[in-house]
Motif scaffolding. Structure first.
Motif, PDB file in Angstrom:
ATOM      1  N   LEU A 196       0.978  -1.219  -0.114  1.00 15.36           N
ATOM      2  CA  LEU A 196      -0.038   0.170  -0.002  1.00 15.36           C
ATOM      3  C   LEU A 196       0.933   1.229   0.085  1.00 15.36           C
ATOM      4  O   LEU A 196       1.733   1.623   0.894  1.00 15.36           O
ATOM      5  N   ARG A 197       0.611   2.193  -0.976  1.00 14.43           N
ATOM      6  CA  ARG A 197       1.544   3.539  -1.009  1.00 14.43           C
ATOM      7  C   ARG A 197       0.402   4.428  -0.368  1.00 14.43           C
ATOM      8  O   ARG A 197      -0.801   4.495  -0.974  1.00 14.43           O
ATOM      9  N   ILE A 198       0.712   5.250   0.458  1.00 11.56           N
ATOM     10  CA  ILE A 198      -0.101   6.236   1.170  1.00 11.56           C
ATOM     11  C   ILE A 198       0.411   7.607   0.818  1.00 11.56           C
ATOM     12  O   ILE A 198       1.920   7.858   0.675  1.00 11.56           O
ATOM     13  N   SER A 199      -0.482   8.467   0.243  1.00 12.57           N
ATOM     14  CA  SER A 199      -0.077   9.751   0.099  1.00 12.57           C
ATOM     15  C   SER A 199      -0.938  10.913   0.596  1.00 12.57           C
ATOM     16  O   SER A 199      -2.185  10.500   0.632  1.00 12.57           O
ATOM     17  N   SER A 200      -0.515  11.918   0.937  1.00 10.02           N
ATOM     18  CA  SER A 200      -1.297  13.158   1.522  1.00 10.02           C
ATOM     19  C   SER A 200      -1.434  14.095   0.327  1.00 10.02           C
ATOM     20  O   SER A 200      -1.927  15.241   0.551  1.00 10.02           O
ATOM     21  N   ASN A 201      -1.036  13.681  -0.847  1.00  6.75           N
ATOM     22  CA  ASN A 201      -1.105  14.578  -1.912  1.00  6.75           C
ATOM     23  C   ASN A 201      -2.689  14.606  -2.476  1.00  6.75           C
ATOM     24  O   ASN A 201      -3.080  13.560  -3.026  1.00  6.75           O
ATOM     25  N   GLU A 202      -3.267  15.963  -2.125  1.00  7.11           N
ATOM     26  CA  GLU A 202      -4.588  15.977  -2.375  1.00  7.11           C
ATOM     27  C   GLU A 202      -4.850  15.675  -4.141  1.00  7.11           C
ATOM     28  O   GLU A 202      -5.965  15.363  -4.595  1.00  7.11           O
ATOM     29  N   ALA A 203      -3.899  16.293  -5.088  1.00  6.54           N
ATOM     30  CA  ALA A 203      -4.064  16.039  -6.303  1.00  6.54           C
ATOM     31  C   ALA A 203      -4.229  14.612  -6.679  1.00  6.54           C
ATOM     32  O   ALA A 203      -4.964  14.326  -7.860  1.00  6.54           O
ATOM     33  N   GLU A 204      -3.651  13.505  -5.965  1.00  7.77           N
ATOM     34  CA  GLU A 204      -3.741  12.331  -6.459  1.00  7.77           C
ATOM     35  C   GLU A 204      -5.199  11.310  -6.196  1.00  7.77           C
ATOM     36  O   GLU A 204      -5.427  10.416  -6.276  1.00  7.77           O
ATOM     37  N   LEU A 205      -6.035  12.288  -4.879  1.00 13.20           N
ATOM     38  CA  LEU A 205      -7.238  11.459  -4.677  1.00 13.20           C
ATOM     39  C   LEU A 205      -8.255  11.334  -5.887  1.00 13.20           C
ATOM     40  O   LEU A 205      -8.043  12.054  -6.480  1.00 13.20           O
ATOM     41  N   ASP A 206      -8.987  10.313  -5.719  1.00 10.82           N
ATOM     42  CA  ASP A 206      -9.903   9.954  -6.758  1.00 10.82           C
ATOM     43  C   ASP A 206     -11.253  10.286  -6.064  1.00 10.82           C
ATOM     44  O   ASP A 206     -11.812   9.454  -5.277  1.00 10.82           O
ATOM     45  N   ILE A 207     -11.752  11.608  -6.269  1.00 11.73           N
ATOM     46  CA  ILE A 207     -12.728  12.324  -5.643  1.00 11.73           C
ATOM     47  C   ILE A 207     -14.000  11.213  -6.042  1.00 11.73           C
ATOM     48  O   ILE A 207     -14.946  11.186  -5.373  1.00 11.73           O
ATOM     49  N   ASP A 208     -13.961  10.957  -7.401  1.00 10.85           N
ATOM     50  CA  ASP A 208     -15.256  10.069  -7.820  1.00 10.85           C
ATOM     51  C   ASP A 208     -15.388   8.880  -7.072  1.00 10.85           C
ATOM     52  O   ASP A 208     -16.492   8.511  -6.497  1.00 10.85           O
ATOM     53  N   LEU A 209     -14.342   8.032  -6.675  1.00 11.67           N
ATOM     54  CA  LEU A 209     -14.337   7.183  -6.224  1.00 11.67           C
ATOM     55  C   LEU A 209     -14.828   7.399  -4.513  1.00 11.67           C
ATOM     56  O   LEU A 209     -15.560   6.466  -3.750  1.00 11.67           O
ATOM     57  N   ILE A 210     -13.898   8.345  -4.099  1.00  8.24           N
ATOM     58  CA  ILE A 210     -14.490   8.590  -2.473  1.00  8.24           C
ATOM     59  C   ILE A 210     -15.900   9.094  -2.518  1.00  8.24           C
ATOM     60  O   ILE A 210     -16.602   8.356  -1.423  1.00  8.24           O
ATOM     61  N   HIS A 211     -16.201   9.984  -3.409  1.00  6.82           N
ATOM     62  CA  HIS A 211     -17.746  10.281  -3.408  1.00  6.82           C
ATOM     63  C   HIS A 211     -18.586   9.158  -3.348  1.00  6.82           C
ATOM     64  O   HIS A 211     -19.483   9.044  -2.803  1.00  6.82           O
ATOM     65  N   ALA A 212     -18.477   8.305  -4.409  1.00  7.50           N
ATOM     66  CA  ALA A 212     -19.237   7.193  -4.666  1.00  7.50           C
ATOM     67  C   ALA A 212     -19.358   6.315  -3.348  1.00  7.50           C
ATOM     68  O   ALA A 212     -20.443   5.918  -3.012  1.00  7.50           O
ATOM     69  N   PHE A 213     -18.380   5.945  -2.901  1.00  3.01           N
ATOM     70  CA  PHE A 213     -18.047   5.170  -1.658  1.00  3.01           C
ATOM     71  C   PHE A 213     -19.004   5.724  -0.415  1.00  3.01           C
ATOM     72  O   PHE A 213     -19.703   5.123   0.131  1.00  3.01           O
ATOM     73  N   LEU A 214     -18.507   7.082  -0.211  1.00  7.77           N
ATOM     74  CA  LEU A 214     -19.082   7.622   1.205  1.00  7.77           C
ATOM     75  C   LEU A 214     -20.357   7.669   1.016  1.00  7.77           C
ATOM     76  O   LEU A 214     -21.277   7.696   1.882  1.00  7.77           O
ATOM     77  N   SER A 215     -21.038   8.616  -0.096  1.00  8.01           N
ATOM     78  CA  SER A 215     -22.397   8.928  -0.479  1.00  8.01           C
ATOM     79  C   SER A 215     -23.380   7.700  -0.430  1.00  8.01           C
ATOM     80  O   SER A 215     -24.438   7.652  -0.380  1.00  8.01           O
ATOM     81  N   ARG A 216     -22.598   6.509  -1.084  1.00  7.57           N
ATOM     82  CA  ARG A 216     -23.614   5.260  -1.216  1.00  7.57           C
ATOM     83  C   ARG A 216     -23.531   4.290  -0.313  1.00  7.57           C
ATOM     84  O   ARG A 216     -24.366   3.413  -0.091  1.00  7.57           O
ATOM     85  N   GLU A 217     -22.271   3.884   0.210  1.00  5.12           N
ATOM     86  CA  GLU A 217     -21.932   2.698   1.171  1.00  5.12           C
ATOM     87  C   GLU A 217     -21.865   3.062   2.496  1.00  5.12           C
ATOM     88  O   GLU A 217     -21.691   1.987   3.451  1.00  5.12           O
ATOM     89  N   THR A 218     -21.729   4.267   3.034  1.00  6.30           N
ATOM     90  CA  THR A 218     -21.511   4.407   4.660  1.00  6.30           C
ATOM     91  C   THR A 218     -22.699   5.089   5.223  1.00  6.30           C
ATOM     92  O   THR A 218     -23.605   6.040   4.570  1.00  6.30           O
ATOM     93  N   PRO A 219     -23.124   4.719   6.417  1.00  6.17           N
ATOM     94  CA  PRO A 219     -24.092   5.316   7.264  1.00  6.17           C
ATOM     95  C   PRO A 219     -23.996   6.763   7.385  1.00  6.17           C
ATOM     96  O   PRO A 219     -25.042   7.678   7.375  1.00  6.17           O
ATOM     97  N   TRP A 220     -23.011   7.278   7.880  1.00  3.82           N
ATOM     98  CA  TRP A 220     -22.534   8.379   8.264  1.00  3.82           C
ATOM     99  C   TRP A 220     -22.598   9.590   6.974  1.00  3.82           C
ATOM    100  O   TRP A 220     -22.782  10.835   7.268  1.00  3.82           O
TER     101      TRP A 220
END
Length: 145
Positions: free
Chosen positions: A7-31
């Motif tokens: 696992l490569r971990i980065s805090s570089n915001e430019a690398e974030l897959d916003i589509d993936l993050i949004h899809a997971f959080l907004s569809r798969e999490t209760p919070w």
């Protein structure tokens, strides 16, 4: 089979897959169910975020809201279901807790309903004095946004 050291971990915001993050959080999490994308984008812009990547694909995420001096709130932590059980959450937590921005803080909080076992090895424990904490909580905020 991939392991935590892959696992490569980065805090570089430019690398974030916003589509993936949004899809997971907004569809798969209760919070964050139903969270508008623009809300997520504002949250990311105002936070310290960490992405976990396997072969260039984002598979994990964590967000920390902090003043970088005394307080932080850890939230929106996830590992995609097909990548769980490989130590990625632990690796992500180890990495983010070592971040220079999170050193010397008086308190780091998080909320979890069922993942206490993930956070305990990293020093998290039940509130020592829960009676001092209060909240304003609107669980339906994304339904009206």
């Amino acid at each position: 089979m991939a392991q935590a050291h892959d696992l490569r971990i980065s805090s570089n915001e430019a690398e974030l897959d916003i589509d993936l993050i949004h899809a997971f959080l907004s569809r798969e999490t209760p919070w964050a169910k139903g969270m508008p994308r623009e809300t997520l984008e504002r949250a990311i812009a105002g936070s310290l975020c960490f992405g976990g990547y396997i072969e260039g694909k984002q598979v994990a995420f964590a967000r920390v809201v902090t003043d970088a001096a005394s307080f932080a709130y850890l939230c929106d932590v996830f590992v995609l279901p097909q990548y769980r059980g490989k130590g990625y959450a632990s690796a992500l937590l180890t990495h983010l807790l070592a971040s220079p921005s999170l050193q010397g803080l008086r308190r780091i909080l998080l909320a979890t309903t069922d993942a206490h076992h993930v956070y305990r090895p990293h020093g998290f424990k039940a509130l020592s004095n829960p009676g001092i904490f209060m909240e304003v909580h609107d669980p339906d905020v994304y339904k009206t946004a």
